[in-house]
Design a protein around this motif. Structure first.
Motif, PDB file in Angstrom:
ATOM      1  N   LYS A 256       0.836  -1.215   0.000  1.00  0.00           N
ATOM      2  CA  LYS A 256       0.000   0.000   0.000  1.00  0.00           C
ATOM      3  C   LYS A 256       0.871   1.266   0.000  1.00  0.00           C
ATOM      4  CE  LYS A 256      -3.872   2.238   2.357  1.00  0.00           C
ATOM      5  NZ  LYS A 256      -3.323   3.544   2.050  1.00  0.00           N
ATOM      6  N   VAL A 257       1.945   1.219   0.788  1.00  0.00           N
ATOM      7  CA  VAL A 257       2.853   2.376   0.864  1.00  0.00           C
ATOM      8  C   VAL A 257       3.554   2.577  -0.485  1.00  0.00           C
ATOM      9  CG1 VAL A 257       4.880   3.330   2.020  1.00  0.00           C
ATOM     10  CG2 VAL A 257       3.175   2.020   3.328  1.00  0.00           C
ATOM     11  N   ILE A 258       3.991   1.463  -1.090  1.00  0.00           N
ATOM     12  CA  ILE A 258       4.658   1.542  -2.397  1.00  0.00           C
ATOM     13  C   ILE A 258       3.702   2.131  -3.435  1.00  0.00           C
ATOM     14  CG2 ILE A 258       5.680   0.191  -4.266  1.00  0.00           C
ATOM     15  CD1 ILE A 258       6.651  -1.808  -2.154  1.00  0.00           C
ATOM     16  N   ALA A 259       2.464   1.666  -3.396  1.00  0.00           N
ATOM     17  CA  ALA A 259       1.467   2.155  -4.352  1.00  0.00           C
ATOM     18  C   ALA A 259       1.258   3.661  -4.193  1.00  0.00           C
ATOM     19  CB  ALA A 259       0.141   1.407  -4.145  1.00  0.00           C
ATOM     20  N   ASP A 260       1.124   4.117  -2.952  1.00  0.00           N
ATOM     21  CA  ASP A 260       0.930   5.549  -2.708  1.00  0.00           C
ATOM     22  C   ASP A 260       2.148   6.353  -3.152  1.00  0.00           C
ATOM     23  OD1 ASP A 260      -1.527   4.993  -1.661  1.00  0.00           O
ATOM     24  OD2 ASP A 260      -0.876   5.043   0.437  1.00  0.00           O
ATOM     25  N   GLN A 261       3.333   5.824  -2.850  1.00  0.00           N
ATOM     26  CA  GLN A 261       4.562   6.563  -3.161  1.00  0.00           C
ATOM     27  C   GLN A 261       4.798   6.673  -4.665  1.00  0.00           C
ATOM     28  OE1 GLN A 261       7.764   5.546  -0.579  1.00  0.00           O
ATOM     29  NE2 GLN A 261       9.338   6.546  -1.842  1.00  0.00           N
ATOM     30  N   LEU A 262       4.445   5.607  -5.411  1.00  0.00           N
ATOM     31  CA  LEU A 262       4.692   5.616  -6.858  1.00  0.00           C
ATOM     32  C   LEU A 262       3.469   6.071  -7.655  1.00  0.00           C
ATOM     33  CD1 LEU A 262       6.757   2.296  -7.285  1.00  0.00           C
ATOM     34  CD2 LEU A 262       7.607   4.633  -7.067  1.00  0.00           C
ATOM     35  N   GLY A 263       2.342   6.258  -6.969  1.00  0.00           N
ATOM     36  CA  GLY A 263       1.139   6.716  -7.658  1.00  0.00           C
ATOM     37  C   GLY A 263       0.533   5.665  -8.556  1.00  0.00           C
ATOM     38  N   ILE A 264       0.594   4.397  -8.131  1.00  0.00           N
ATOM     39  CA  ILE A 264       0.019   3.294  -8.910  1.00  0.00           C
ATOM     40  C   ILE A 264      -0.884   2.479  -7.987  1.00  0.00           C
ATOM     41  CG2 ILE A 264       1.907   3.151 -10.560  1.00  0.00           C
ATOM     42  CD1 ILE A 264       3.151   0.934  -8.937  1.00  0.00           C
ATOM     43  N   SER A 265      -1.640   1.547  -8.569  1.00  0.00           N
ATOM     44  CA  SER A 265      -2.567   0.763  -7.754  1.00  0.00           C
ATOM     45  C   SER A 265      -1.825  -0.348  -7.009  1.00  0.00           C
ATOM     46  CB  SER A 265      -3.643   0.131  -8.655  1.00  0.00           C
ATOM     47  OG  SER A 265      -3.064  -0.865  -9.481  1.00  0.00           O
ATOM     48  N   MET A 266      -2.442  -0.851  -5.927  1.00  0.00           N
ATOM     49  CA  MET A 266      -1.845  -1.971  -5.197  1.00  0.00           C
ATOM     50  C   MET A 266      -1.732  -3.204  -6.068  1.00  0.00           C
ATOM     51  SD  MET A 266      -3.197  -1.924  -1.256  1.00  0.00           S
ATOM     52  CE  MET A 266      -2.560  -3.567  -1.024  1.00  0.00           C
ATOM     53  N   LYS A 267      -2.731  -3.395  -6.966  1.00  0.00           N
ATOM     54  CA  LYS A 267      -2.688  -4.553  -7.858  1.00  0.00           C
ATOM     55  C   LYS A 267      -1.453  -4.501  -8.754  1.00  0.00           C
ATOM     56  CE  LYS A 267      -4.314  -8.280  -9.752  1.00  0.00           C
ATOM     57  NZ  LYS A 267      -4.311  -9.545  -9.001  1.00  0.00           N
ATOM     58  N   THR A 268      -1.173  -3.274  -9.235  1.00  0.00           N
ATOM     59  CA  THR A 268       0.018  -3.116 -10.095  1.00  0.00           C
ATOM     60  C   THR A 268       1.289  -3.383  -9.295  1.00  0.00           C
ATOM     61  OG1 THR A 268      -1.143  -1.478 -11.431  1.00  0.00           O
ATOM     62  CG2 THR A 268       1.251  -1.508 -11.590  1.00  0.00           C
TER      63      THR A 268
END
Length: 203
Positions: A165-177
């Motif tokens: 979730k943190v990675i998704a927020d930081q990179l601006g992509i979805s958790m699925k991605t």
């Protein structure tokens, strides 16, 4: 991880002295050790294959290219097996220079046959250890090079212990991605978990 290539057991002798080449060819053959001899350092260097030899025996003083100069050039190549220097002059400064460059030992002529054989066998053993490390480093580089830019970004955050979730927020992509990229990173790097990934890339 790819399979380690078969370890070379061939010894290369580079010495411009015909008598030494003949004597050592006989000596190593009598101990069931394979050796190739070269009178010309330039010819050896021109056809040098890092996968072919597990030990180098280099004469220090040769007319066109000294053993020290030859060793320097081999050290700058992709891989250089353990090397023993042979000399008939007992030149201490040259011995120190060779050892500083990474030579295994410096042996004065005439040498004890059994001692020379034993040192060459130790070089072949050490070559196996060094070659394993070299192979693993090259394999890691190959796997890292196969990652896309986005996969590298995700991998760096995985190594920092970030959750999806943190990675998704930081990179601006979805958790699925993120999950897809995480799976691809682990697959390409040949590991099963972030812990194994961190262990592989540990300096």
């Amino acid at each position: 991880m790819s399979k380690l290539p078969e370890l070379p057991q061939l010894i290369a002798l580079v010495d411009d002295d015909d008598a030494i080449r003949d004597a050592l060819s006989w000596l190593f053959a009598s101990r069931q050790l394979s050796i190739e001899t070269f009178a010309d350092p330039a010819a050896f260097l021109g056809n040098y294959d890092p996968h072919r030899y597990g030990c180098l025996l280099l004469d220090v003083r040769m007319p066109q290219l000294s053993g020290i100069e030859l060793f320097e050039k081999l050290k700058a190549s992709a891989y250089c097996p353990p090397a023993l220097f042979l000399t008939g002059h007992g030149d201490v400064p040259l011995a120190v220079q060779a050892l500083k460059l990474g030579a295994e030992d410096f042996i004065e002529k005439p040498f004890d046959d059994n001692d020379l054989i034993q040192r060459a066998q130790l070089c072949l053993q050490k070559d196996g250890q060094l070659r394993m490390t070299w192979h693993n480093e090259r394999e890691h580089e190959r796997r890292l090079a196969s990652l896309t830019q986005r996969e590298r970004e995700v991998m760096q955050l995985i190594l920092l212990g970030r959750l999806n979730k943190v990675i998704a927020d930081q990179l601006g992509i979805s958790m699925k991605t993120v999950e897809v990229h995480r799976a691809r990173v682990l697959e390409k790097m040949g590991v099963r978990s972030a812990v194994e990934l961190a262990a592989m890339l540990k300096p």
